[in-house]
Design a protein around this motif. Structure first.
Motif, PDB file in Angstrom:
ATOM      1  N   TYR A 193       0.805  -1.219   0.000  1.00  0.00           N
ATOM      2  CA  TYR A 193       0.000   0.000   0.000  1.00  0.00           C
ATOM      3  C   TYR A 193       0.839   1.270   0.000  1.00  0.00           C
ATOM      4  CZ  TYR A 193      -4.178  -2.742   0.215  1.00  0.00           C
ATOM      5  OH  TYR A 193      -5.197  -3.614  -0.115  1.00  0.00           O
ATOM      6  N   GLY A 194       2.106   1.147  -0.353  1.00  0.00           N
ATOM      7  CA  GLY A 194       2.943   2.324  -0.568  1.00  0.00           C
ATOM      8  C   GLY A 194       3.626   2.884   0.659  1.00  0.00           C
ATOM      9  N   PHE A 195       3.595   2.172   1.780  1.00  0.00           N
ATOM     10  CA  PHE A 195       4.281   2.637   2.986  1.00  0.00           C
ATOM     11  C   PHE A 195       5.713   2.110   2.940  1.00  0.00           C
ATOM     12  CE2 PHE A 195      -0.150   2.990   3.968  1.00  0.00           C
ATOM     13  CZ  PHE A 195      -0.234   4.161   4.686  1.00  0.00           C
ATOM     14  N   VAL A 196       6.571   2.877   2.273  1.00  0.00           N
ATOM     15  CA  VAL A 196       7.920   2.409   1.973  1.00  0.00           C
ATOM     16  C   VAL A 196       9.026   3.171   2.700  1.00  0.00           C
ATOM     17  CG1 VAL A 196       7.296   1.429  -0.261  1.00  0.00           C
ATOM     18  CG2 VAL A 196       7.969   3.831  -0.117  1.00  0.00           C
ATOM     19  N   ASP A 229       5.069  10.000  -0.562  1.00  0.00           N
ATOM     20  CA  ASP A 229       4.870  11.452  -0.540  1.00  0.00           C
ATOM     21  C   ASP A 229       4.679  12.013   0.874  1.00  0.00           C
ATOM     22  OD1 ASP A 229       2.314  10.618   0.139  1.00  0.00           O
ATOM     23  OD2 ASP A 229       1.334  11.583  -1.565  1.00  0.00           O
ATOM     24  N   GLU A 230       4.832  11.151   1.869  1.00  0.00           N
ATOM     25  CA  GLU A 230       4.686  11.509   3.285  1.00  0.00           C
ATOM     26  C   GLU A 230       3.326  12.119   3.601  1.00  0.00           C
ATOM     27  OE1 GLU A 230       7.967  12.867   5.500  1.00  0.00           O
ATOM     28  OE2 GLU A 230       9.348  11.518   4.483  1.00  0.00           O
ATOM     29  N   SER A 231       2.301  11.703   2.876  1.00  0.00           N
ATOM     30  CA  SER A 231       0.944  12.185   3.132  1.00  0.00           C
ATOM     31  C   SER A 231       0.236  11.347   4.195  1.00  0.00           C
ATOM     32  CB  SER A 231       0.123  12.135   1.842  1.00  0.00           C
ATOM     33  OG  SER A 231      -0.014  10.788   1.395  1.00  0.00           O
ATOM     34  N   TRP A 232       0.822  10.212   4.547  1.00  0.00           N
ATOM     35  CA  TRP A 232       0.165   9.315   5.493  1.00  0.00           C
ATOM     36  C   TRP A 232       1.211   8.572   6.302  1.00  0.00           C
ATOM     37  CZ3 TRP A 232      -4.962  10.037   4.988  1.00  0.00           C
ATOM     38  CH2 TRP A 232      -5.782   9.341   5.875  1.00  0.00           C
ATOM     39  N   MET A 233       0.895   8.326   7.563  1.00  0.00           N
ATOM     40  CA  MET A 233       1.812   7.598   8.431  1.00  0.00           C
ATOM     41  C   MET A 233       1.051   6.505   9.176  1.00  0.00           C
ATOM     42  SD  MET A 233       3.715   8.549  12.001  1.00  0.00           S
ATOM     43  CE  MET A 233       2.134   8.578  12.766  1.00  0.00           C
ATOM     44  N   MET A 234       1.663   5.353   9.274  1.00  0.00           N
ATOM     45  CA  MET A 234       1.193   4.292  10.150  1.00  0.00           C
ATOM     46  C   MET A 234       2.348   3.976  11.082  1.00  0.00           C
ATOM     47  SD  MET A 234      -0.998   1.734   7.772  1.00  0.00           S
ATOM     48  CE  MET A 234      -2.571   2.257   7.112  1.00  0.00           C
ATOM     49  N   ARG A 235       2.034   3.799  12.358  1.00  0.00           N
ATOM     50  CA  ARG A 235       3.055   3.525  13.361  1.00  0.00           C
ATOM     51  C   ARG A 235       2.587   2.374  14.230  1.00  0.00           C
ATOM     52  NH1 ARG A 235       7.381   4.452  15.832  1.00  0.00           N
ATOM     53  NH2 ARG A 235       7.590   4.248  18.060  1.00  0.00           N
ATOM     54  N   PHE A 236       3.504   1.546  14.643  1.00  0.00           N
ATOM     55  CA  PHE A 236       3.163   0.503  15.608  1.00  0.00           C
ATOM     56  C   PHE A 236       4.266   0.382  16.636  1.00  0.00           C
ATOM     57  CE2 PHE A 236       5.693  -1.727  12.483  1.00  0.00           C
ATOM     58  CZ  PHE A 236       6.513  -2.531  13.259  1.00  0.00           C
ATOM     59  N   ASP A 237       3.868  -0.039  17.820  1.00  0.00           N
ATOM     60  CA  ASP A 237       4.796  -0.378  18.894  1.00  0.00           C
ATOM     61  C   ASP A 237       4.433  -1.762  19.387  1.00  0.00           C
ATOM     62  OD1 ASP A 237       6.428   2.104  19.427  1.00  0.00           O
ATOM     63  OD2 ASP A 237       4.408   2.931  19.538  1.00  0.00           O
ATOM     64  N   VAL A 238       5.423  -2.622  19.558  1.00  0.00           N
ATOM     65  CA  VAL A 238       5.195  -3.945  20.117  1.00  0.00           C
ATOM     66  C   VAL A 238       5.102  -3.773  21.627  1.00  0.00           C
ATOM     67  CG1 VAL A 238       6.085  -6.294  20.390  1.00  0.00           C
ATOM     68  CG2 VAL A 238       6.454  -5.057  18.228  1.00  0.00           C
ATOM     69  N   ILE A 239       3.925  -4.041  22.168  1.00  0.00           N
ATOM     70  CA  ILE A 239       3.710  -3.903  23.612  1.00  0.00           C
ATOM     71  C   ILE A 239       4.203  -5.145  24.337  1.00  0.00           C
ATOM     72  CG2 ILE A 239       1.943  -3.715  25.401  1.00  0.00           C
ATOM     73  CD1 ILE A 239       0.316  -2.055  23.398  1.00  0.00           C
ATOM     74  N   ARG A 256      -1.035   3.066  15.251  1.00  0.00           N
ATOM     75  CA  ARG A 256      -1.521   4.426  14.986  1.00  0.00           C
ATOM     76  C   ARG A 256      -1.553   4.663  13.483  1.00  0.00           C
ATOM     77  NH1 ARG A 256       1.588   4.129  19.345  1.00  0.00           N
ATOM     78  NH2 ARG A 256       0.743   4.895  21.306  1.00  0.00           N
ATOM     79  N   ASP A 257      -2.589   5.341  13.041  1.00  0.00           N
ATOM     80  CA  ASP A 257      -2.858   5.538  11.613  1.00  0.00           C
ATOM     81  C   ASP A 257      -3.269   6.999  11.443  1.00  0.00           C
ATOM     82  OD1 ASP A 257      -3.649   5.178   8.972  1.00  0.00           O
ATOM     83  OD2 ASP A 257      -5.155   3.662   9.423  1.00  0.00           O
ATOM     84  N   LYS A 258      -2.482   7.765  10.684  1.00  0.00           N
ATOM     85  CA  LYS A 258      -2.719   9.212  10.665  1.00  0.00           C
ATOM     86  C   LYS A 258      -2.444   9.832   9.300  1.00  0.00           C
ATOM     87  CE  LYS A 258      -1.468  13.324  13.246  1.00  0.00           C
ATOM     88  NZ  LYS A 258      -0.726  13.879  14.371  1.00  0.00           N
ATOM     89  N   GLY A 259      -3.371  10.661   8.844  1.00  0.00           N
ATOM     90  CA  GLY A 259      -3.144  11.475   7.659  1.00  0.00           C
ATOM     91  C   GLY A 259      -2.268  12.655   8.041  1.00  0.00           C
ATOM     92  N   LEU A 260      -1.361  13.048   7.156  1.00  0.00           N
ATOM     93  CA  LEU A 260      -0.424  14.136   7.448  1.00  0.00           C
ATOM     94  C   LEU A 260      -0.619  15.283   6.462  1.00  0.00           C
ATOM     95  CD1 LEU A 260       2.799  11.983   7.921  1.00  0.00           C
ATOM     96  CD2 LEU A 260       1.260  12.821   9.709  1.00  0.00           C
ATOM     97  N   ALA A 261      -0.391  16.484   6.933  1.00  0.00           N
ATOM     98  CA  ALA A 261      -0.460  17.653   6.059  1.00  0.00           C
ATOM     99  C   ALA A 261       0.825  17.722   5.232  1.00  0.00           C
ATOM    100  CB  ALA A 261      -0.618  18.920   6.886  1.00  0.00           C
TER     101      ALA A 261
END
Length: 148
Positions: free
Chosen positions: A58-61, A76-86, A98-103
């Motif tokens: 899905y283009g998260f490279v 294009d840094e328009s979107w970020m997904m983040r995870f932490d192993v708990i 975490r899933d976030k649209g970026l300006a």
């Protein structure tokens, strides 16, 4: 008899080691390569495509690893997904996702998508980590918006 007990114990130890979850940086790398984004609610839902499942699909490279997690960005840094192993067990991982649209520079308005999910993930027969959202969340990761 004693030899049979020792042999049985050694076999159990060897079997347990082969079923163990990856550890540390290996966990992070496996989630980056093998998390099935189509297995739980997130922002790729509206644009799911047959045969596509992972961050790279899905283009998260663009990847920034930190501690027990990583942030992944679209090119294009328009979107970020983040995870932490708990935490991790022999056959599962607990993730805070975490899933976030970026300006982007020059955009008049910032995207409004911003969500956090407490996920329990396990390895599927296809070799991907599949996830389900834990409705109650975890002590250090609450669903936002709340899971329904």
């Amino acid at each position: 008899m004693r030899m049979m007990v020792l042999a049985a114990w050694a076999a159990l130890v060897a079997a347990g080691a082969s079923m163990a979850a990856p550890t540390g940086g290996e966990q992070v790398q496996q989630v980056i390569r093998r998390l099935d984004l189509t297995s739980f609610p997130n922002s790729v839902g509206p644009r799911r495509l047959p045969g596509k499942a992972t961050f790279a699909d899905y283009g998260f490279v663009r990847i920034r690893k930190a501690g027990r997690g990583a942030s992944l960005f679209r090119e294009d840094e328009s979107w970020m997904m983040r995870f932490d192993v708990i935490s991790a067990g022999p056959r599962f991982l607990r993730l805070c996702f975490r899933d976030k649209g970026l300006a982007r520079p020059g955009d008049a308005s910032a995207p409004s998508y911003n969500a956090t999910s407490a996920l329990l993930v396990s390895m599927s027969r296809k070799g991907l980590w599949t996830a389900r959202q834990v409705k109650a969340g975890f002590a250090n990761c609450k669903n936002d918006p709340a899971a329904v």
